[in-house]
Structures are given as C-alpha cells and as structure tokens.
Design a protein around this motif. Structure first.
Motif, PDB file in Angstrom:
ATOM      1  N   UNK A 138       0.904  -1.161   0.020  1.00 58.76           N
ATOM      2  CA  UNK A 138       0.407  -0.219   0.108  1.00 58.76           C
ATOM      3  C   UNK A 138       1.238   0.976   0.203  1.00 58.76           C
ATOM      4  N   UNK A 139       0.627   2.448  -0.723  1.00 57.46           N
ATOM      5  CA  UNK A 139       0.854   3.478  -0.893  1.00 57.46           C
ATOM      6  C   UNK A 139       0.865   4.638   0.238  1.00 57.46           C
ATOM      7  N   UNK A 140       1.812   5.476   0.416  1.00 55.65           N
ATOM      8  CA  UNK A 140       2.829   5.056   1.086  1.00 55.65           C
ATOM      9  C   UNK A 140       3.319   4.290   1.831  1.00 55.65           C
ATOM     10  N   UNK A 141       4.743   3.606   1.760  1.00 57.23           N
ATOM     11  CA  UNK A 141       4.860   2.803   3.161  1.00 57.23           C
ATOM     12  C   UNK A 141       5.968   3.360   4.152  1.00 57.23           C
ATOM     13  N   UNK A 142       6.355   3.331   5.230  1.00 63.88           N
ATOM     14  CA  UNK A 142       7.878   3.889   5.601  1.00 63.88           C
ATOM     15  C   UNK A 142       8.550   2.252   5.363  1.00 63.88           C
ATOM     16  N   UNK A 143       9.709   2.760   5.038  1.00 66.71           N
ATOM     17  CA  UNK A 143      11.314   1.815   5.875  1.00 66.71           C
ATOM     18  C   UNK A 143      11.973   2.311   6.811  1.00 66.71           C
ATOM     19  N   UNK A 144      12.028   2.003   7.785  1.00 72.37           N
ATOM     20  CA  UNK A 144      12.825   2.944   9.067  1.00 72.37           C
ATOM     21  C   UNK A 144      14.409   1.952   8.366  1.00 72.37           C
ATOM     22  N   UNK A 145      15.880   3.138   8.775  1.00 67.46           N
ATOM     23  CA  UNK A 145      17.017   2.574   8.201  1.00 67.46           C
ATOM     24  C   UNK A 145      17.443   1.594   9.444  1.00 67.46           C
ATOM     25  N   UNK A 146      16.915   1.014  10.677  1.00 70.37           N
ATOM     26  CA  UNK A 146      17.292  -0.011  11.512  1.00 70.37           C
ATOM     27  C   UNK A 146      17.163  -0.968  11.245  1.00 70.37           C
ATOM     28  N   UNK A 147      16.068  -1.017   9.865  1.00 67.41           N
ATOM     29  CA  UNK A 147      15.443  -2.471   9.810  1.00 67.41           C
ATOM     30  C   UNK A 147      15.810  -2.658   8.259  1.00 67.41           C
ATOM     31  N   UNK A 148      16.925  -1.771   7.974  1.00 66.96           N
ATOM     32  CA  UNK A 148      17.644  -2.573   6.584  1.00 66.96           C
ATOM     33  C   UNK A 148      18.670  -3.451   7.015  1.00 66.96           C
ATOM     34  N   UNK A 149      19.321  -4.351   6.081  1.00 69.16           N
ATOM     35  CA  UNK A 149      19.962  -5.443   6.406  1.00 69.16           C
ATOM     36  C   UNK A 149      21.428  -4.917   5.838  1.00 69.16           C
ATOM     37  N   UNK A 150      21.315  -4.941   4.251  1.00 68.87           N
ATOM     38  CA  UNK A 150      22.355  -4.299   2.632  1.00 68.87           C
ATOM     39  C   UNK A 150      20.757  -4.080   2.334  1.00 68.87           C
ATOM     40  N   UNK A 151      22.625  -2.666   1.394  1.00 68.99           N
ATOM     41  CA  UNK A 151      21.547  -2.501   0.311  1.00 68.99           C
ATOM     42  C   UNK A 151      22.505  -2.445  -1.021  1.00 68.99           C
ATOM     43  N   UNK A 152      21.429  -2.998  -2.154  1.00 69.26           N
ATOM     44  CA  UNK A 152      22.336  -3.640  -3.262  1.00 69.26           C
ATOM     45  C   UNK A 152      21.868  -2.279  -4.625  1.00 69.26           C
ATOM     46  N   UNK A 153      23.019  -1.515  -5.082  1.00 70.23           N
ATOM     47  CA  UNK A 153      23.029  -0.718  -6.345  1.00 70.23           C
ATOM     48  C   UNK A 153      23.235  -1.596  -7.443  1.00 70.23           C
ATOM     49  N   UNK A 154      22.062  -1.527  -8.210  1.00 72.12           N
ATOM     50  CA  UNK A 154      22.708  -2.010  -9.689  1.00 72.12           C
ATOM     51  C   UNK A 154      22.411  -1.241 -10.955  1.00 72.12           C
ATOM     52  N   UNK A 155      23.176  -1.003 -11.581  1.00 73.28           N
ATOM     53  CA  UNK A 155      23.896   0.653 -12.426  1.00 73.28           C
ATOM     54  C   UNK A 155      22.765   0.782 -13.280  1.00 73.28           C
ATOM     55  N   UNK A 200      23.018   5.833  -3.804  1.00 71.78           N
ATOM     56  CA  UNK A 200      22.909   4.369  -2.489  1.00 71.78           C
ATOM     57  C   UNK A 200      23.711   5.022  -2.053  1.00 71.78           C
ATOM     58  N   UNK A 201      24.983   5.103  -1.900  1.00 76.10           N
ATOM     59  CA  UNK A 201      25.694   5.619  -0.692  1.00 76.10           C
ATOM     60  C   UNK A 201      25.927   6.311  -0.325  1.00 76.10           C
ATOM     61  N   UNK A 202      24.763   7.424  -0.444  1.00 77.68           N
ATOM     62  CA  UNK A 202      24.083   8.271   0.935  1.00 77.68           C
ATOM     63  C   UNK A 202      23.425   7.370   1.682  1.00 77.68           C
ATOM     64  N   UNK A 203      22.551   6.191   1.244  1.00 77.09           N
ATOM     65  CA  UNK A 203      21.923   5.473   1.737  1.00 77.09           C
ATOM     66  C   UNK A 203      21.894   4.019   3.017  1.00 77.09           C
ATOM     67  N   UNK A 204      23.311   3.506   1.918  1.00 75.06           N
ATOM     68  CA  UNK A 204      24.723   3.117   3.016  1.00 75.06           C
ATOM     69  C   UNK A 204      24.989   3.722   4.012  1.00 75.06           C
ATOM     70  N   UNK A 205      25.755   5.355   3.736  1.00 71.52           N
ATOM     71  CA  UNK A 205      26.104   5.974   5.043  1.00 71.52           C
ATOM     72  C   UNK A 205      24.931   6.510   6.030  1.00 71.52           C
ATOM     73  N   UNK A 206      23.453   6.071   5.666  1.00 73.63           N
ATOM     74  CA  UNK A 206      22.981   6.493   6.829  1.00 73.63           C
ATOM     75  C   UNK A 206      22.000   4.936   7.728  1.00 73.63           C
TER      76      UNK A 206
END
Length: 352
Positions: free
Chosen positions: A44-61, A113-119
């Motif tokens: 359902x839109x919108x939905x929130x994703x807390x930073x602390x709930x994220x394990x890893x981030x991937x970026x496909x260019x 993507x790098x900014x998300x990783x840092x946060x």
C-alpha cells in the motif's frame, strides 16, 4: 536530475517514473502512483522503511536506455528477488539518456545509494562495508541470477509446505471443536453445517459466520407461505375424526429451520426443493438430542406425573399407550404427520 546529491536535505524527494523515494532522518518513505505499480509491488502506498530495519543495500547501475535499481534487504529477510523490478523493497531508476548524460545520471544515483548506505550504517552503528551487498555497483552475473532463482524457488516451496501444515493444524483444531459432520445444507448466502458438537451457518469459526455449541440449543422446523389443505384416506384411517381438523398440507410452502443457541440465532430457508421437510426435521431432532446430551437440564423433574388413561389392566394399558405413541412418532418422522398433528394426537391419547 540537476541538483547535486550532496546539496540535498534529508527530507528531499527522489522521483523516478511512477515512484518517489523520500529520505527522512529516521528512514525512507516510498510512494507509488498507479494501480499497476501498487499491484506489482504488493504494498500500500505510501509505506515507511526505517533505516535500522535495513540489513544490506544493493545498487545495480543503469545503462543506456536501461533502468537501474536500488534494492534493500530487511533484517531477518533471507529471500532475495531475482527480478528487482518485482521486488517489494526496491526503487527503480529510470534512465532515458545516452552518452555523457547517462553517465552523469548514473553517478548521481550512485551517490544516492552511497548516502543510503551511510545513513543505515549510522542508524545501526555498524561499518558501511557491512551494509553494502557483495554486488553493490555492478550487474549480477548469470550464475548469481541462477542462484537467486534457485533460492527463491526453494523458499517458495518451503513456505508453501508451511502453509499446508498450518492449514492442516487449523482444520484439526476446528474438527476437535465441532465434532463429526452430521448434516450439510447448501445455500447461496451461507451453507448450514450441523456437527456433533456445534452448528454453523457459513464457514465454521470463519469470519462473518454465525454459530456455536449445540449445548442448550433449541431447533424447530416451521412453515412459511401459502398452504393448501386436503383430506386423505390414510389420515382418516390413522387419525380418525381428528383428521378433519388437521388435513394434509400441500402446495406452495417453505420450510424454515430455526436454531437458537446461547449466543447465536440461525434461520435456514432452503433455496430450492431440497432439503425436504423430513431432512430438516431429522436435523432438528438431532440438534435437540445433542443439546440435552451436551448440557443436561438443571431443573428438577416435575413431582406430579402426567395424567394418563386408567385401565383395569395397568401394564397392558401402558404397553398399548406406549406402542401408539411410538407409531405416531414414526408417522411424524416419515413426514406423514405434521408436528401439530402429532402433538394433537399425543395430547388426546394422554388425556391432557
């Protein structure tokens, strides 16, 4: 995108096609437009994703005319998605440029993507390298895609097996409560299920269903609609003069089964010619019998015995009377006598 990633405030939004990613101090907010996007993402839109709930981030260019993806895996979620565009936890990067412009956009999305990783690393107090996926910044190889598909397939099979076992356990739990099935009367707006311990209109113990225990329940069958009456030779022979006051009922009539429990009230009206009156009467008789077995009456038996016909040979008179009552009950159960006719004749025999 013309604004530099480094100049954006934490609350800035990143738009790409039908999706919008908004960064806040505590996490990101995903917003989708269009029913197709919401259907594909199953969110359902919108939905929130807390930073602390994220394990890893991937970026496909992204490349010339091909989209890229920023995807994230939540803590405790070990189910990768082989197709990022169908991943619930993904942000599709649209790219409709070529040459230097495409490279410029690619660099900006990499910065996001790098900014998300840092946060995420800051929120979880871990090293940023632990947040980046092994494929960060590159396209997955064919072997990696095949491995993902195998993991997803295995996970789906295991999940399906878990669902099957849960359904079996729930079915066994319901069966233990309801007991064995005795009668099932179908209806468009709620099938009636009569079990040895419970009765339900609709799915037993399901949402919107009505029913419960047979303990203390009372069931009866009545008629609705226009009734025509006619006298038959069979009734004259069995009932004698009483048949004149209670001729057989025929014509346009509907039978209604009423069941009242401690916390429910059910009314079942057959939508067609079935079930018959006899079938409904048997169900009502079964319910009333089970009601007495499951919840014996607490009131004392009346101290005054009912008045009966007195004979010079009491035992013979009692045997004859009992036999007549049994015959009347059999005629009622076979549908030859109605409940009212049976009651009237029984009253006459008992002298009440």
């Amino acid at each position: 995108m013309t604004t530099s990633i480094d100049d954006l405030a934490p609350q800035d939004e990143f738009k790409s096609g039908a999706e919008t990613m908004r960064l806040t101090d505590d996490g990101l907010v995903m917003h989708f437009t269009g029913m197709l996007t919401q259907t594909v993402r199953k969110k359902a839109s919108p939905y929130e994703v807390p930073f602390e709930s994220i394990e890893t981030i991937d970026y496909t260019p992204s490349s010339n005319w091909k989209p890229g993806f920023i995807t994230w895996q939540l803590v405790g979620d070990d189910n990768p998605q082989p197709k990022p565009e169908y991943n619930v936890n993904a942000f599709i990067i649209q790219n409709s440029a070529r040459g230097p412009k495409a490279e410029e956009l690619q660099a900006e999305w990499l910065g996001l993507a790098n900014r998300l990783v840092a946060q995420v690393a800051e929120a979880r107090d871990v090293d940023p390298s632990l947040v980046m996926s092994p494929r960060f910044g590159r396209t997955a190889t064919a072997a990696e895609v095949a491995s993902d598909k195998l993991v997803v397939k295995t996970t789906k099979v295991e999940a399906k097996a878990v669902v099957v076992e849960e359904k079996k356990a729930e079915k066994a739990r319901i069966a233990a409560l309801t007991g064995a099935s005795q009668f099932t009367f179908f209806e468009m707006f709620g099938t009636l299920h009569v079990f040895s311990n419970e009765v339900w209109k609709g799915k037993p113990h399901g949402p919107g269903s009505v029913g419960g225990s047979l303990a203390g329940a009372i069931a009866e069958v009545s008629t609705e609609g226009h009734l025509q009456q006619r006298l038959t030779l069979t009734r004259m022979f069995v009932l004698g003069p009483i048949a004149l006051a209670a001729p057989k009922q025929t014509g346009n009539q509907k039978f209604v089964l009423h069941i009242s429990g401690e916390d429910y009230d059910i009314q079942y009206i057959p939508s067609g010619k079935t079930p018959s009156y006899n079938q409904l009467a048997k169900a009502a008789q079964f319910i009333n019998n089970q009601s007495r077995k499951l919840k014996p009456m607490l009131t004392e038996e009346p101290s005054v015995a009912p008045t009966v016909l007195v004979s010079s040979t009491p035992r013979k008179a009692e045997a004859t009377l009992a036999e007549q009552l049994r015959q009347l009950a059999a005629l009622r159960d076979d549908g030859i006598l109605t409940e009212d006719e049976f009651t009237a004749k029984k009253t006459q025999l008992l002298g009440l």
